[in-house]
Design a protein around this motif. Structure first.
Motif: not given
Length: 258
Positions: A1-16
């Motif tokens: 699994m790849t965990a994400r420790s930082t938020r997606r960049p501004v302008g990118a899909p970040g949640w559904i």
């Protein structure tokens, strides 16, 4: 699994997320198909649930709001913004429409709902304590999202003007499609942007990763969903399309093994 420790960049899909008629039914469906577990559900936040894979948040689910008209049952893709109020104004200045003005969601962040000028609905998410996706490149997580717009050139201009997207155009003949990148995006792409098929309304599409597409399709049927496109192979992986308990559409994909 790849965990994400930082938020997606501004302008990118970040949640559904999605509003469902029967949360227990929908929870059971996605647990069987994707292996989701759930956290949250407190009354003070409208019963909102976070779907998780190995404890990492991958999507949201909410029951209908009491006293409110039942919303459309479709997956909403939220684009990350630094300032929801400013981004909401930019959406309308660029020809989009407002479906719900920015509203604070306690300490978690600020959200808004809009539609682009061609009619495809999406959300804005200004993260607070809820950073959005916590996992990617793992079965059960979002693998890809794309805006299927009613006017390809107008859609391109809109997302470039509001979110700073740049594009790699992959169009061929009558097929219009581009891979978009948000500023600062360090992966192969941020999202896709394509021209919706004849007779279809514009929408944002959600693709969920699975370990085996054919097995996932069997689980969709066993759980009471409907398979709308049988599994097929593409350069991006083995893909199928389906609908869930409320008729919401989504795609399933096993990425290429190489």
């Amino acid at each position: 699994m790849t965990a994400r420790s930082t938020r997606r960049p501004v302008g990118a899909p970040g949640w559904i997320d999605i509003s469902v008629t029967d949360p227990d039914r929908s929870k059971a469906f996605y647990r069987e198909v994707l292996g989701w577990d759930y956290t949250g559900g407190q009354e003070e936040f409208g019963g909102y649930l976070n779907a998780t894979v190995d404890g990492l948040a991958v999507a949201g689910m909410a029951p209908p709001m009491e006293g409110m008209p039942e919303p459309p049952h479709e997956w909403t893709v939220y684009l990350v913004v630094a300032d929801a109020e400013a981004a909401s104004r930019a959406v309308t200045d660029a020809g989009g429409t407002t479906l719900m003005s920015p509203v604070s969601v306690g300490p978690f962040g600020t959200m808004a709902l809009h539609a682009d000028p061609t009619g495809a609905g999406f959300g804005l998410w200004q993260p607070g304590s809820h950073q959005g996706f916590e996992a990617y490149d793992v079965p059960g997580a979002v693998a890809w999202t794309e805006a299927m717009v009613g006017d390809f050139d107008r859609g391109r201009r809109f997302y470039a003007d509001v979110f700073g997207w740049t594009y790699e155009d992959l169009s061929e003949g009558d097929m219009r499609y581009a891979v978009a990148r948000a500023p600062g995006e360090d992966r192969s792409g941020t999202a896709g942007l394509g021209l919706v098929g004849a007779g279809e309304g514009p929408y944002w599409s959600v693709v969920l990763q699975v370990a085996d597409t054919d097995e996932a399709v069997a689980r969709v049927r066993d759980a009471g969903g409907r398979v709308t496109t049988e599994p097929f192979d593409s350069e991006h992986g083995r893909i199928a399309e389906a609908t869930g308990p409320d008729g919401e559409r989504f795609a399933l994909m096993r990425p290429p093994t190489a």
